[in-house]
Design an enzyme around this catalytic site. Structure first.
Site, short mmCIF file in Angstrom:
data_model
loop_
_atom_site.label_atom_id
_atom_site.label_comp_id
_atom_site.label_asym_id
_atom_site.label_seq_id
_atom_site.Cartn_x
_atom_site.Cartn_y
_atom_site.Cartn_z
N SER A 147 0.86 -1.19 0.00
CA SER A 147 0.00 0.00 0.00
C SER A 147 0.89 1.23 0.00
O SER A 147 2.05 1.17 0.43
CB SER A 147 -0.86 0.01 1.27
OG SER A 147 -1.46 1.28 1.47
N TYR A 160 -2.00 -1.41 10.01
CA TYR A 160 -1.98 -1.53 8.54
C TYR A 160 -0.67 -1.00 7.97
O TYR A 160 -0.02 -1.66 7.15
CB TYR A 160 -3.18 -0.78 7.98
CG TYR A 160 -3.41 -0.94 6.49
CD1 TYR A 160 -3.93 -2.12 5.98
CD2 TYR A 160 -3.14 0.10 5.61
CE1 TYR A 160 -4.17 -2.26 4.62
CE2 TYR A 160 -3.38 -0.03 4.26
CZ TYR A 160 -3.90 -1.20 3.76
OH TYR A 160 -4.14 -1.34 2.41
N1 LIG Z 1 -8.54 -0.39 -2.06
C1 LIG Z 1 -7.50 0.40 -1.79
O1 LIG Z 1 -7.58 1.64 -1.81
C2 LIG Z 1 -6.17 -0.22 -1.44
C3 LIG Z 1 -5.06 0.64 -1.32
C4 LIG Z 1 -3.82 0.11 -1.01
C5 LIG Z 1 -3.69 -1.26 -0.82
N2 LIG Z 1 -4.76 -2.07 -0.95
C6 LIG Z 1 -4.57 -3.50 -0.72
O2 LIG Z 1 -5.04 -4.22 -1.84
C7 LIG Z 1 -5.47 -5.52 -1.40
C8 LIG Z 1 -6.87 -5.77 -1.90
O3 LIG Z 1 -7.72 -4.77 -1.37
P1 LIG Z 1 -9.15 -4.47 -1.98
O4 LIG Z 1 -9.36 -3.01 -1.86
O5 LIG Z 1 -9.30 -5.12 -3.29
O6 LIG Z 1 -10.07 -5.18 -0.90
P2 LIG Z 1 -11.52 -5.89 -1.07
O7 LIG Z 1 -12.11 -5.89 0.31
O8 LIG Z 1 -12.29 -5.28 -2.19
O9 LIG Z 1 -11.15 -7.38 -1.49
C9 LIG Z 1 -10.37 -8.17 -0.61
C10 LIG Z 1 -10.65 -9.63 -0.89
O10 LIG Z 1 -9.83 -10.39 0.02
C11 LIG Z 1 -10.62 -11.40 0.62
N3 LIG Z 1 -10.08 -11.76 1.92
C12 LIG Z 1 -10.18 -11.08 3.09
N4 LIG Z 1 -9.60 -11.76 4.07
C13 LIG Z 1 -9.11 -12.90 3.53
C14 LIG Z 1 -8.40 -14.00 4.05
N5 LIG Z 1 -8.09 -14.09 5.36
N6 LIG Z 1 -8.05 -14.99 3.21
C15 LIG Z 1 -8.38 -14.93 1.89
N7 LIG Z 1 -9.06 -13.91 1.34
C16 LIG Z 1 -9.42 -12.91 2.16
C17 LIG Z 1 -12.01 -10.80 0.72
O11 LIG Z 1 -13.02 -11.82 0.84
C18 LIG Z 1 -12.11 -10.03 -0.60
O12 LIG Z 1 -12.61 -10.83 -1.65
C19 LIG Z 1 -5.32 -5.53 0.12
O13 LIG Z 1 -4.10 -6.11 0.49
C20 LIG Z 1 -5.33 -4.05 0.46
O14 LIG Z 1 -4.66 -3.77 1.68
C21 LIG Z 1 -6.01 -1.58 -1.25
#
Ligand SMILES: NC(=O)c1ccc[n+]([C@@H]2O[C@H](COP(=O)([O-])OP(=O)(O)OC[C@H]3O[C@@H](n4cnc5c(N)ncnc54)[C@H](O)[C@@H]3O)[C@@H](O)[C@H]2O)c1
Length: 273
Positions: A147, A160
């Site tokens: 992130s 985080y």
């Molecule tokens: N959305 C953002 O702005 C953003 C920014 C920086 C980093 N990220 C990172 O990107 C990644 C994805 O985030 P996102 O925004 O797509 O989230 P999201 O919530 O849309 O999707 C996350 C997915 O991970 C699954 N998940 C959660 N816990 C789990 C577990 N223990 N085992 C297996 N699957 C699991 C959920 O069911 C979901 O399908 C994460 O690591 C998040 O920290 C997101």
């Protein structure tokens, strides 16, 4: 056949014939990465906690995806997901994507909440690298999703930020350890991406505007923006790229993180996803 690497070359940008593994594949960024890999010709082993989301993925992509419920915080679950690759010729690509944030100032942060985020965002990536690395073919590529908060602190996001900074260093150690098998390991660090995980930000007046103001490109991201960088790092065009940290944040790392405590106090709500 490439005589040095012992495998069929692919066209630049193409993942044809590659077997990939993606965690958190049922939604958001993981779903976009899975869609992109399938579009580029790969077969994807898709793991997620969300069985219904995996069913939807299977319905859309058919035999281009192999879905299995997986909890990345459970070693046996991650090992079982990776083992799906062993009788399919081994893994070529793995993306440790599953993760989520939590909002709590440190002095109020319950230990269980801290531990939950560290388990998911850091230990989950460790387990994915460990077991994907075990079944990965020489010359493979691992991408860990961190992130902007790996390098930019955010008040109220200690667990985080700490976990994501740990992912960046874990990536560099893994790149060293797996380099002798020509496995590359890189970090992708998204800024604000519109997904379920950030839906609360979009409901709090001013937060998204502040995120956008902090970018240099004047917008937030869609999941496909992140998938595009991951596809590059997974593919042959990045063959000389390892131990790297790639911000995909619209330039937001040049400025300051939004004032989350201020935003949440305006909302009168002390919790966030
Ligand atoms: N959305 C953002 O702005 C953003 C920014 C920086 C980093 N990220 C990172 O990107 C990644 C994805 O985030 P996102 O925004 O797509 O989230 P999201 O919530 O849309 O999707 C996350 C997915 O991970 C699954 N998940 C959660 N816990 C789990 C577990 N223990 N085992 C297996 N699957 C699991 C959920 O069911 C979901 O399908 C994460 O690591 C998040 O920290 C997101």
């Amino acid at each position: 056949m490439d005589p040095e690497h012992g495998r069929a070359p692919t066209a630049s940008g193409s993942l044809h014939g590659r077997l990939a593994l993606v965690t958190g594949a049922a939604a958001g960024i993981g779903r976009a990465i899975t869609d992109r890999f399938v579009d580029d010709g790969a077969v994807v082993i898709a793991g997620d906690l969300d069985a219904a989301g995996l069913d939807a993925l299977q319905a859309e992509h058919g035999d281009r995806v192999i879905v299995q419920v997986c909890d990345v915080t459970e070693e046996s679950s991650v090992a079982a997901l990776a083992d799906l690759a062993t009788d399919r010729g081994g893994l070529d690509i793995a993306v440790a994507n599953a993760g989520k944030g939590a909002y709590s100032p440190i002095v109020d942060h319950p230990l269980e909440s801290w531990q939950e985020i560290i388990d998911l965002c850091l230990t989950g990536v460790f387990l994915t690298v460990k077991h994907a690395g075990r079944v990965m073919n020489d010359g493979g590529s691992i991408v860990n999703i961190a992130s902007l908060n790996a390098i930019q602190p955010a008040e109220g996001m200690a667990a985080y930020c700490t976990a994501k900074a740990g992912v960046a260093m874990l990536t560099r150690v893994a790149a060293m350890e797996l380099g002798h098998r020509r496995i590359r390991v890189n970090t992708v660090a998204p800024g604000l991406v519109q997904t379920n995980a950030t839906s609360a930000f979009f409901m709090i007046p001013g937060v998204v505007e502040e995120f956008v103001e902090n970018t240099t490109v004047g917008r937030f991201a869609q999941p496909a923006d992140i998938a595009s960088m991951v596809a590059f790092l997974a593919g042959p065009g990045s063959d000389f790229v390892s131990a790297g940290f790639f911000s995909v944040d619209g330039g937001a790392s040049t400025k300051r993180y939004p004032d989350l405590p201020g935003a949440f106090s305006r909302l009168g709500d002390a919790t966030a996803p």
